[in-house]
Design an enzyme around this catalytic site. Structure first.
Site, mmCIF file in Angstrom:
data_model
loop_
_atom_site.group_PDB
_atom_site.id
_atom_site.type_symbol
_atom_site.label_atom_id
_atom_site.label_comp_id
_atom_site.label_asym_id
_atom_site.label_seq_id
_atom_site.Cartn_x
_atom_site.Cartn_y
_atom_site.Cartn_z
ATOM 1 N N LYS A 61 0.790 -1.422 0.043
ATOM 2 C CA LYS A 61 -0.310 -0.223 -0.146
ATOM 3 C C LYS A 61 0.926 1.640 -0.478
ATOM 4 C CE LYS A 61 -3.197 -3.051 0.100
ATOM 5 N NZ LYS A 61 -3.954 -3.240 1.035
HETATM 6 C C1 LIG Z 1 -5.191 -4.220 1.680
HETATM 7 C C2 LIG Z 1 -7.187 -4.253 1.213
HETATM 8 C C3 LIG Z 1 -7.704 -4.111 2.558
HETATM 9 C C4 LIG Z 1 -6.884 -5.021 3.773
HETATM 10 O O1 LIG Z 1 -6.449 -4.618 4.661
HETATM 11 P P1 LIG Z 1 -4.730 -5.590 5.178
HETATM 12 O O2 LIG Z 1 -4.022 -4.528 6.031
HETATM 13 O O3 LIG Z 1 -3.902 -6.430 4.316
HETATM 14 O O4 LIG Z 1 -5.484 -6.157 6.278
HETATM 15 C C5 LIG Z 1 -8.792 -4.654 2.609
HETATM 16 N N1 LIG Z 1 -9.388 -4.096 1.325
HETATM 17 C C6 LIG Z 1 -8.699 -3.481 0.119
HETATM 18 C C7 LIG Z 1 -9.718 -2.950 -0.811
HETATM 19 C C8 LIG Z 1 -7.056 -3.787 0.157
HETATM 20 O O5 LIG Z 1 -6.369 -3.630 -0.856
#
Ligand SMILES: *Cc1c(COP(=O)(O)O)cnc(C)c1O
Length: 382
Positions: free
Chosen positions: A180
């Site tokens: 991210k």
């Molecule tokens: C990455 C992601 C999540 C979950 O995040 P984590 O930190 O991996 O639990 C939820 N929704 C979307 C759209 C994502 O891309």
């Protein structure tokens, strides 16, 4: 291998973490508060609550708005599993809504169509890093008395009508997973202007308790009360120190992602079989993903074949996502299946995510373009 996404960590990040490891507080300490305040300020809201993952943040947000057994929450089908699972954790029902073909964002017309007496909220996903159509979603939410939560795991730093994602919906959720925009290893955050939501989020992340360990230490008291069922969704201080250090780099990270998107855009502008997703005029896209739609039919080849050849040549392409309503779990539990969201189903057949991360240099992006166009050229001739 050029991966589809990866973290960017430098010496200042490492030093920030080491400093916390030598301090008194490894968790529930001052860095958590500082990180929360910094993210709140960045997105322009009153409060932010940090938790152990984006998934924990989504679950906490569903608790905060009071989702319980039988409550329906509208989500786009083109998303990651956690968007649906956070509703199921609370006993609620994820209602899969189709997306717009040109952006793959939740379609407000379909949202309206799927509202029932049991609908409590819209959980909108800013797919790939582009904010949803919040003016239209808000109009529907106001008229039908629904909460809006944004799954902003793709859209930290994105803007809608000049406003940063994080302060648009009633609550917004971010993830700090390494792919991210900024990372804490694992981590997440919920941002809101609503003090009641904030209070519920803080209780939920700490076993349903009214105070945390540090607050009791400071007051010299042992007393606390369990007021509801909660979880241990806390994040550590060394993770938040990393987050703070990363947040300083976010403007540069965003600049690089937007720059890479321009390079791709230009490279594919004259290629008939490659169509990037549309970007709306009133948004500033954060480009978590760079998604292209490939006309495999007119090329006369299979996506799996192209995908595999790209991987063999070191290009880490990916597919985001297999529409959720097609997965066996949701089919079994909620009776979903093919035909429920035809636009998402059709889009799924054509999409590919190309490598996109701030540490990618021009040589890498040129390599992605050259290899992809080379493979398509070979396919065309067959
Ligand atoms: C990455 C992601 C999540 C979950 O995040 P984590 O930190 O991996 O639990 C939820 N929704 C979307 C759209 C994502 O891309």
């Amino acid at each position: 291998m050029i991966p589809y996404g990866r973290q960017y960590i430098d010496k200042s990040d490492i030093e920030a973490v080491v400093e916390v490891l030598q301090s008194d507080w490894l968790t529930t300490g001052p860095k958590v508060k500082e990180f929360e305040e910094s993210v709140a300020e960045y997105v322009g809201v009153k409060s932010a609550v940090a938790v152990s993952s984006g998934t924990a943040a989504l679950h906490s947000a569903m608790y905060a708005i009071g989702i319980g057994p039988g409550d329906e929450v509208l989500i786009p089908s083109m998303t990651f599993a956690a968007t649906a699972n956070c509703i199921v954790f609370q006993g609620g029902v994820p209602v899969f809504v189709d997306v717009e073909a040109d952006t793959l964002l939740i379609d407000p017309v379909e949202v309206e169509r799927k509202i029932t007496d049991r609908t409590k909220a819209i959980l909108a996903v800013d797919y790939a890093g582009q904010p949803c159509d919040y003016d239209r979603l808000q109009e529907i939410a106001d008229r039908r008395n629904l909460a809006i939560v944004t799954d902003g795991c793709h859209s930290l730093g994105a803007e809608y009508n000049g406003r940063k994602v994080g302060g648009i919906a009633d609550m917004t959720v971010f993830s700090f997973h390494p792919v991210k925009h900024i990372t804490t290893g694992e981590g997440g955050m919920v941002t809101t202007d609503n003090p009641e939501y904030e209070k519920r989020l803080r209780i939920f992340r700490n076993h349903g308790m009214t105070s945390d360990f540090r607050q009791r230490e400071e007051r010299g008291t042992w007393y606390y009360e369990i007021v509801d069922l909660g979880y241990n969704y806390r994040i550590t201080d060394f993770q938040c120190a990393l987050g703070l250090s990363q947040l300083q780099k976010l403007p540069d990270f965003l600049k690089r992602r937007r720059n890479l998107s321009e390079q791709y855009e230009e490279a594919f502008s004259s290629v008939r079989e490659i169509n990037p997703l549309d970007v709306k005029h009133n948004v500033n896209h954060a480009y978590h993903l760079y998604v292209i739609r490939v006309d495999f039919e007119s090329l006369g080849c299979e996506r799996a074949d192209i995908f595999q050849r790209l991987r063999e040549k070191g290009i880490g392409v990916n597919v985001h996502y297999i529409p959720l309503h097609l997965h066996s779990f949701y089919q079994k539990r909620f009776g979903t299946g093919r035909g429920l969201c035809p636009v998402a189903e059709e889009a799924y057949e054509a999409i590919m995510s190309l490598p996109m991360y701030p540490g990618m240099n021009d040589e890498d992006s040129n390599e992605v373009v050259t290899v992809l166009l080379g493979i398509l050229e070979e396919s065309r001739c067959r």
